[in-house]
Write an enzyme that holds these catalytic residues in place. Sequence first.
Site, short mmCIF file in Angstrom:
data_model
loop_
_atom_site.label_atom_id
_atom_site.label_comp_id
_atom_site.label_asym_id
_atom_site.label_seq_id
_atom_site.Cartn_x
_atom_site.Cartn_y
_atom_site.Cartn_z
CB THR A 1 31.55 22.86 -43.72
OG1 THR A 1 31.93 21.53 -44.05
CG2 THR A 1 30.07 23.01 -43.90
N GLY B 1 31.91 19.24 -39.35
CA GLY B 1 31.79 17.79 -39.51
C GLY B 1 30.58 17.30 -38.73
N1 GLU Z 1 31.13 16.78 -45.22
C1 GLU Z 1 30.57 17.08 -43.94
C2 GLU Z 1 29.07 16.90 -43.98
O1 GLU Z 1 28.48 16.97 -45.01
C3 GLU Z 1 30.90 18.45 -43.47
C4 GLU Z 1 32.36 18.60 -43.31
C5 GLU Z 1 32.79 19.58 -42.28
O2 GLU Z 1 32.00 20.33 -41.74
O3 GLU Z 1 33.98 19.59 -42.05
O4 GLU Z 1 28.48 16.69 -42.96
#
Ligand code: GLU
Length: 584
Positions: free
Chosen positions: A400, A487
């Site tokens: 991200t 995340g």
């Molecule tokens: N897929 C995650 C989300 O939309 C972000 C993933 C990450 O920051 O590693 O919250």
Amino acid sequence: MIVFLTHSRFCRRIGIATLACVFVLVAPIEADEPVRATRQMVVTANPWATEAGLKILRAGGNAVDAAIAIQLVLSMVEPQSSGIGGGAFMLFSPAPEALEDSAQIVAYQGRETAPALATPDMFLDQNGQTIEYQDSAIGGLSVGVPGVLRMLEQAHQENGRLPWPALFTSAIELAEKGFEISSRLYFLLSQYQRRAEAEYFTQHYYDHDGAPRKVGHLLVNHDYAETLRKLAKDGAEVMYSGSLAREIVAAVKGNSIRPGRLVLSDMESYVAQRLDPICTPYRQWRICGPQLPSSGGITVQQILGILQEFDIASLGSNLVEAIHVVSEASRLAYADRNLYLADDSFVDVPVSLLLSPAYLAERASLIKLGRAMSEPQPGSLGELTAWNFSPSVHSDWTSTSHFSVVDQWGAGVSMTTTIQMVFGSQLMVGGFILNNQLTDFSYQPERDGKPVANRVESGKRPLSSMSPTMVFDADGRLRVLIGSPGGTRIINYVTQALLGVLDWERNIQEAIDAPHFLAQTGSIELEDFTDLAQHQDALEALGHEVRTRALNSGLHGITIDYTATGRLLRGGADPRREGLAMGD
Ligand code: GLU
């Protein structure tokens, strides 16, 4: 200079594992001074992307134009994190004059959707057990319909100044001339070496003998240049119903590791959304964040709403007490998040109740200064769902990217963008990587006979934690733009940075640099290799479980002060990654 600083901090966090780190350690430079500007500013996770954004601003583009150029470059130079094969949330604040003229702050979302053929049990094995995260993350199964390009195109049609094709120039040039592999990209490629299963991905990022391409290797991407040319000429439609859409479907369905369920009509029917952001007061400020399906707006604002009941500014001088109170507020907010939040086109979510001052005051009253609560419980707001379980929260190497932009008119973009896990599904099409965003769903569709709000459903968007945030003052002026990767920890990182700027009067760079402490529903995590470890015993004495670990945020923010003669912009880039703030 900034690159040295970035790498030296980064090296400490990865245990000084690469040659590149040894090289940069000869010149470790620590700094907590933000970059200053008076006209316009860009802060992204990568110097190439920052330059591309600033170039657009200098050519007369606005913040939305710059955001598009930035995303197109990030897709290539930070392929582990985000790209046109992924999804995003973006806040856009129009220029102050337009705002006075009743223009609105808007939240765009280009979150991936599950294919029509997706089913609640798609992450269960024949025995009804959830499949291993790694077994679902790589390959076609977890690829959702990419949303970021549709979102950016909509934002551009509604707000852009420069013509769409002009926004592609930097990315096309870079794809053709190549860019040098950075130490972070090299490090992450080396971590994923044994898991790299997809042929196109492996050929692009690894040598013939399977070793990751080295730091400094000039990576050219002719396929991506070709893709960009098509998109520049014919718009995002190429991705959703044209040749690219067919290639994406073929790659997902035809994947030999784990074929996915995507079909062309999923691509053709994809729509991005423009919504009102979620905004609530925090002391004299107004905090705005994204709507569902991101939990980021609601949960950041729930934590702040609970903390409003405490004198956080003076708690800052007693770090143990501050960590305790902020962690307890987070634990309460995450308990609600994990039960109630999901795509609200599919599930009733009591958003106004969750953010109501009376409810937040009631939650705050559960926090005791001298004692940790044993297990935070969600509020009783109608027990319709069961606790969410998404295995991706446990991933160590989060991907991200967040970037913040302010243009010469004072308009701003705060955008967080992702392909989910590092290097997404590892499926590549047209020079970019496809997401594995469906792993953000709960793998378990129900628990104790109750449906999980964030279970997989046909056409649904998985719950996100992305928290692109803006703060406005009592006069309605934009004061802070911030966001982070990480995340589910994104929410914690953003909240802590906001407390740093708003309550502890840190400048944006100091707020970003500050060692992280955080909690979700369980233990407190303290950032390793920082002074915070000395507080472990005192926190344990309050009844907390405490552990130290790498906490790799990637906060990129801008603050704006309004002076008699204009604006003072301050930009901060996270020393834990490779970002850069630049402005004029
Ligand atoms: N897929 C995650 C989300 O939309 C972000 C993933 C990450 O920051 O590693 O919250």
